[in-house]
Structure formats: C-alpha cells, structure tokens
Write a protein that holds these residues in place. Structure first.
Motif, PDB file in Angstrom:
ATOM      1  N   ALA A   1      -6.142  -4.148  -1.043  1.00  0.00           N
ATOM      2  CA  ALA A   1      -5.089  -3.850  -2.010  1.00  0.00           C
ATOM      3  C   ALA A   1      -3.816  -3.336  -1.353  1.00  0.00           C
ATOM      4  O   ALA A   1      -2.794  -3.185  -2.038  1.00  0.00           O
ATOM      5  CB  ALA A   1      -5.592  -2.829  -3.024  1.00  0.00           C
ATOM      6  N   TRP A   2      -3.868  -3.071  -0.052  1.00  0.00           N
ATOM      7  CA  TRP A   2      -2.722  -2.472   0.616  1.00  0.00           C
ATOM      8  C   TRP A   2      -1.481  -3.357   0.627  1.00  0.00           C
ATOM      9  O   TRP A   2      -0.367  -2.848   0.415  1.00  0.00           O
ATOM     10  CB  TRP A   2      -3.096  -2.072   2.038  1.00  0.00           C
ATOM     11  N   PRO A   3      -1.562  -4.666   0.877  1.00  0.00           N
ATOM     12  CA  PRO A   3      -0.321  -5.473   0.921  1.00  0.00           C
ATOM     13  C   PRO A   3       0.504  -5.372  -0.351  1.00  0.00           C
ATOM     14  O   PRO A   3       1.731  -5.233  -0.286  1.00  0.00           O
ATOM     15  CB  PRO A   3      -0.837  -6.896   1.162  1.00  0.00           C
ATOM     16  N   ARG A   4      -0.145  -5.396  -1.517  1.00  0.00           N
ATOM     17  CA  ARG A   4       0.631  -5.326  -2.750  1.00  0.00           C
ATOM     18  C   ARG A   4       1.196  -3.931  -2.966  1.00  0.00           C
ATOM     19  O   ARG A   4       2.348  -3.773  -3.386  1.00  0.00           O
ATOM     20  CB  ARG A   4      -0.230  -5.733  -3.939  1.00  0.00           C
ATOM     21  N   VAL A   5       0.397  -2.894  -2.696  1.00  0.00           N
ATOM     22  CA  VAL A   5       0.898  -1.526  -2.840  1.00  0.00           C
ATOM     23  C   VAL A   5       2.088  -1.302  -1.915  1.00  0.00           C
ATOM     24  O   VAL A   5       3.102  -0.704  -2.302  1.00  0.00           O
ATOM     25  CB  VAL A   5      -0.229  -0.521  -2.546  1.00  0.00           C
ATOM     26  N   ARG A   6       1.978  -1.789  -0.694  1.00  0.00           N
ATOM     27  CA  ARG A   6       3.080  -1.638   0.266  1.00  0.00           C
ATOM     28  C   ARG A   6       4.335  -2.341  -0.229  1.00  0.00           C
ATOM     29  O   ARG A   6       5.447  -1.801  -0.130  1.00  0.00           O
ATOM     30  CB  ARG A   6       2.647  -2.209   1.624  1.00  0.00           C
ATOM     31  N   MET A   7       4.186  -3.533  -0.776  1.00  0.00           N
ATOM     32  CA  MET A   7       5.350  -4.267  -1.262  1.00  0.00           C
ATOM     33  C   MET A   7       6.000  -3.560  -2.449  1.00  0.00           C
ATOM     34  O   MET A   7       7.234  -3.526  -2.564  1.00  0.00           O
ATOM     35  CB  MET A   7       4.942  -5.685  -1.655  1.00  0.00           C
ATOM     36  N   VAL A   8       5.193  -2.995  -3.346  1.00  0.00           N
ATOM     37  CA  VAL A   8       5.749  -2.255  -4.481  1.00  0.00           C
ATOM     38  C   VAL A   8       6.545  -1.054  -3.994  1.00  0.00           C
ATOM     39  O   VAL A   8       7.646  -0.760  -4.487  1.00  0.00           O
ATOM     40  CB  VAL A   8       4.619  -1.826  -5.444  1.00  0.00           C
ATOM     41  N   ILE A   9       6.019  -0.353  -2.994  1.00  0.00           N
ATOM     42  CA  ILE A   9       6.719   0.817  -2.456  1.00  0.00           C
ATOM     43  C   ILE A   9       8.027   0.403  -1.802  1.00  0.00           C
ATOM     44  O   ILE A   9       9.088   1.016  -2.022  1.00  0.00           O
ATOM     45  CB  ILE A   9       5.812   1.569  -1.464  1.00  0.00           C
ATOM     46  N   LEU A  10       7.982  -0.619  -0.983  1.00  0.00           N
ATOM     47  CA  LEU A  10       9.194  -1.058  -0.282  1.00  0.00           C
ATOM     48  C   LEU A  10      10.262  -1.531  -1.273  1.00  0.00           C
ATOM     49  O   LEU A  10      11.445  -1.200  -1.132  1.00  0.00           O
ATOM     50  CB  LEU A  10       8.850  -2.178   0.699  1.00  0.00           C
ATOM     51  N   ALA A  11       9.864  -2.308  -2.273  1.00  0.00           N
ATOM     52  CA  ALA A  11      10.833  -2.863  -3.213  1.00  0.00           C
ATOM     53  C   ALA A  11      11.460  -1.765  -4.077  1.00  0.00           C
ATOM     54  O   ALA A  11      12.694  -1.699  -4.229  1.00  0.00           O
ATOM     55  CB  ALA A  11      10.166  -3.915  -4.093  1.00  0.00           C
ATOM     56  N   SER A  12      10.630  -0.899  -4.656  1.00  0.00           N
ATOM     57  CA  SER A  12      11.160   0.128  -5.555  1.00  0.00           C
ATOM     58  C   SER A  12      11.981   1.174  -4.801  1.00  0.00           C
ATOM     59  O   SER A  12      13.053   1.588  -5.258  1.00  0.00           O
ATOM     60  CB  SER A  12      10.017   0.797  -6.311  1.00  0.00           C
ATOM     61  N   THR A  13      11.508   1.583  -3.629  1.00  0.00           N
ATOM     62  CA  THR A  13      12.257   2.580  -2.859  1.00  0.00           C
ATOM     63  C   THR A  13      13.555   2.008  -2.325  1.00  0.00           C
ATOM     64  O   THR A  13      14.592   2.691  -2.308  1.00  0.00           O
ATOM     65  CB  THR A  13      11.390   3.113  -1.715  1.00  0.00           C
ATOM     66  N   GLY A  14      13.538   0.751  -1.891  1.00  0.00           N
ATOM     67  CA  GLY A  14      14.772   0.129  -1.413  1.00  0.00           C
ATOM     68  C   GLY A  14      15.811   0.009  -2.516  1.00  0.00           C
ATOM     69  O   GLY A  14      17.000   0.277  -2.301  1.00  0.00           O
ATOM     70  N   ALA A  15      15.374  -0.387  -3.715  1.00  0.00           N
ATOM     71  CA  ALA A  15      16.311  -0.468  -4.842  1.00  0.00           C
ATOM     72  C   ALA A  15      16.852   0.907  -5.218  1.00  0.00           C
ATOM     73  O   ALA A  15      18.036   1.057  -5.549  1.00  0.00           O
ATOM     74  CB  ALA A  15      15.618  -1.115  -6.043  1.00  0.00           C
ATOM     75  N   ALA A  16      15.997   1.929  -5.157  1.00  0.00           N
ATOM     76  CA  ALA A  16      16.463   3.283  -5.462  1.00  0.00           C
ATOM     77  C   ALA A  16      17.506   3.758  -4.460  1.00  0.00           C
ATOM     78  O   ALA A  16      18.491   4.421  -4.824  1.00  0.00           O
ATOM     79  CB  ALA A  16      15.271   4.244  -5.473  1.00  0.00           C
TER      80      ALA A  16
END
Length: 395
Positions: free
Chosen positions: A138-153
């Motif tokens: 499950a790590w690849p998807r969790v990592r992508m969610v973190i990168l996308a949301s934090t980058g947009a923030a």
C-alpha cells in the motif's frame, strides 16, 4: 558436471512465438538480491533508506518553501480579513464563539495546545513507518497521496500568504480571538523559532495529514476498530480552531487537496490516465499531419463553336459565363440536326492537320433504327499545336 545451455535472446522461442530472455547480468543481480539473505537485507535497506530520504527531502523543501511568505505580512493580514468575511458570508460557525466556550477551562486549552504540538508530527511519522514496514504493497499509493497533497499545499502557501485567526484582532478589533499558546502555553512558536512560518495558514496540513492517516488506516485494515481513526481528523479540526491557529476554510482546503489526491491515485483513474498519455505520446511520435486546405486555381476554358454546313443543323459548344464572370463548365447550348463539323488542332511540323471523326445521323438515332446510316458526314477536329495524336483516331 552437468552443462545446461542458455539460449540467446534470438534463439529462445515458444509455441506462440519468441520469448524475451533477460540479460544475464540482470538475472544474476535479481537472483542474488532475492535468493540470499544478504541480498534481501541489502535490497530492503536500499528501499527503506531511499524512502526515508525522499520524505526527508519533501519535508525540507516544504519548510524552505514556507519561508517564501516571510516579509509579506501586510498581504497575509489583508487575506485574513477577506477569509473571515467570506466565512461569515456563507454562514460558517464563528471561530471566536467556539473558542469562548473552550475558554471556560484552561486545562482544556492547554491540552489542545499540547495536542497541536505533540500529536501531528509523531502520528504522521508513525503512520508512514507502519505502512512501509507492515504494508509495503500500500506504500506507493500512500506516498503519492502525500507528495501530491503536500506539493499543492506548498504552492498555495507561496501564492496566498494568510495570517492565522489569532492575528485577526490587529486588523479587526471587534473580533475576540485569543492566542491560546501565548496565554496558556505551550506555544509552538516560542523560543525564537526562525523556521516555522506563521503566515502560511492556508491550507491546514494538520487537518490534511490527519485525514491521510485516517484514510490509510481505514483502507488498509479490515477490523471494525479501524473506524475509530476517524476521530483523529475530527479532533484535529476542533483543536486548530479553538487554539486560533486555523480557520474553517483552512481545513476545508486541506481536506479537499487530500480528497483530490486520493481520487487521482485510484487504480482505475491511473489506468485511464496512462491510456490517454500513451495515446497522446503515440500521436506526437507518429508526427500526425494537420490537414491543410489547398486552393486549386480553375483554368478558364476557351469557347469553341462548331458549325455544320448550311441546312444540316448547328451545334454550339462553349463555356458559358457563371456568377461573377467565372466559366460554367456545366452549361452548353446544343442544337443538333444532321451532320456536324468541329475543328480540332493537331501538332504537325508544318502547321495543323484536320482530323475527321464519323458521327451518326441524329435523325437515324431518334427514329430508333439500329440499321440507320452510321457513316454520315464527318466531324472535323483541329488539335492545338503541341498536342500528341490521340490513339485510335485516323489522321
């Protein structure tokens, strides 16, 4: 000693066609990493070390990007006034009213301050380590969610600096909000903190990351107790509001970014996006030509008049004038009766030569008699100079 031949890439075939054989170096490297204990340990160390470095780099870029709002305090205060007015316009609950209820208990506000400081970062780190160590699939998807949301923030922080609610009394004296960290303690910005940016309230990553933790836990686990993790973002929203660190809109935007990242990382959405990108890239590589309209000039036809001997009728063939003087190729004046003669030019060294073509008598055709005289008088065609003789025609 047993010798086992290894076929080359070109020699390896199956009943359905050629089979791709990986290079020997890749085979040996893969087998060493997965077949031996030392290889597996090395592979795991490389993976975990790389992921930790990636998260650390993201954190450093985020902290560095927040500092870009330093020096824009007047704009951040003006934006705070706008956000407060917008929340009242859409009838969101008043943050100051909620804080006034919490001010009846100093112990509650001190506990909220400690939650704000001591739960967000440790809970996020513990969640990341749990997913990497126990649920690596499950790590690849969790990592992508973190990168996308934090980058947009981070982009929003740079483009839209915002002062937190505890600074609102500076521009709106009638708003009664208290900096609970400075009054009751502990304060996350005490001790001369030069790293944290207090003018980057929008969006709230406290709320965003708490939603990521709850979503990941509920998605990965199957026990009923997993639903208790929903209390984590709920408590986080209450804490950031009563401590006057964030507006309601900060939590709404932070949660919206996470929801969008979760949607975009769904397997079916990723499959659709890859299909679209492959199709677009194939079109670019194939060099698809854009249709171009080509205007072809129309050459005007020279009128030709064919006259028959006296009493034998007359045929007139010519280019009629269409709209705006253009030749109308579909128009012709015809009067047929008897033998006809049309001059046509043929290129000869000494000039032109007439060519005779026998035409049937029109009256015989009208009568319907198949045995009519088809020899009749001849039609003389004069061909223009330079034209080649038509095949099958008598000179």
């Amino acid at each position: 000693m047993v010798s086992i031949p290894i076929p080359s890439r070109d020699q390896a075939r199956s009943a359905t066609g050629p089979v791709a054989v990986p290079p020997l170096a890749v085979t040996l490297r893969t087998s060493w990493l997965h077949a031996t204990r030392l290889g597996r340990a090395t592979s795991s160390a490389l993976f975990y070390g790389g992921q930790v470095l990636l998260m650390a780099a993201l954190f450093m870029v985020y902290r560095l990007g927040r500092q870009l709002a330093v020096g824009r305090e007047p704009q951040a205060l003006a934006n705070a006034r706008d956000v407060w007015s917008f929340e009242r316009l859409i009838d969101l609950p008043d943050e100051s009213a909620l804080q006034r209820l919490a001010l009846h208990s100093t112990e509650l506000l001190e506990l909220a301050n400690r939650f704000y400081i001591g739960v967000h970062f440790p809970a996020s780190v513990a969640f990341l380590l749990w997913v990497m160590l126990r649920h690596r699939d499950a790590w690849p998807r969790v990592r992508m969610v973190i990168l996308a949301s934090t980058g947009a923030a981070l982009v929003i922080h740079m483009l839209y600096p915002l002062a937190p609610p505890r600074f609102l009394p500076q521009v709106l004296p009638h708003v009664s909000l208290v900096d609970t960290g400075a009054v009751f303690g502990p304060s996350p910005y005490s001790g001369g903190d030069k790293v944290a940016n207090q003018y980057a309230a929008m969006p709230s990553l406290h709320v965003g990351w708490s939603i990521i933790v709850a979503w990941g836990t509920v998605t990965i686990l199957r026990a009923r107790a997993r639903w208790l993790m929903i209390l984590h973002p709920v408590l986080t929203v209450i804490v950031v509001v009563i401590t006057a660190n964030h507006y309601w809109m900060d939590g709404v935007i932070g949660g919206g970014l996470v929801a969008l990242a979760v949607f975009m990382t769904r397997p079916e959405v990723q499959t659709r996006l890859r299909s679209v990108s492959r199709t677009a890239w194939a079109g670019v590589r194939s060099g698809a030509q854009v249709p171009v309209a080509v205007r072809v000039p129309v050459v005007a036809q020279v009128p030709v008049v064919a006259q028959a001997p006296a009493g034998a009728g007359q045929l007139q063939v010519g280019a009629q004038s269409g709209p705006e003087g253009q030749p109308d190729r579909g128009a012709a004046a015809v009067a047929t009766e008897g033998p006809l003669s049309v001059p046509a030019a043929r290129n000869k060294p000494g000039g032109t030569e007439a060519t005779s073509i026998g035409l049937p008598d029109q009256r015989a055709l009208v009568d319907g008699s198949p045995s009519g005289d088809l020899s009749g008088p001849s039609l003389d065609l004069v061909e223009p100079p330079g034209a080649e003789p038509a095949s099958g025609l008598a000179g």
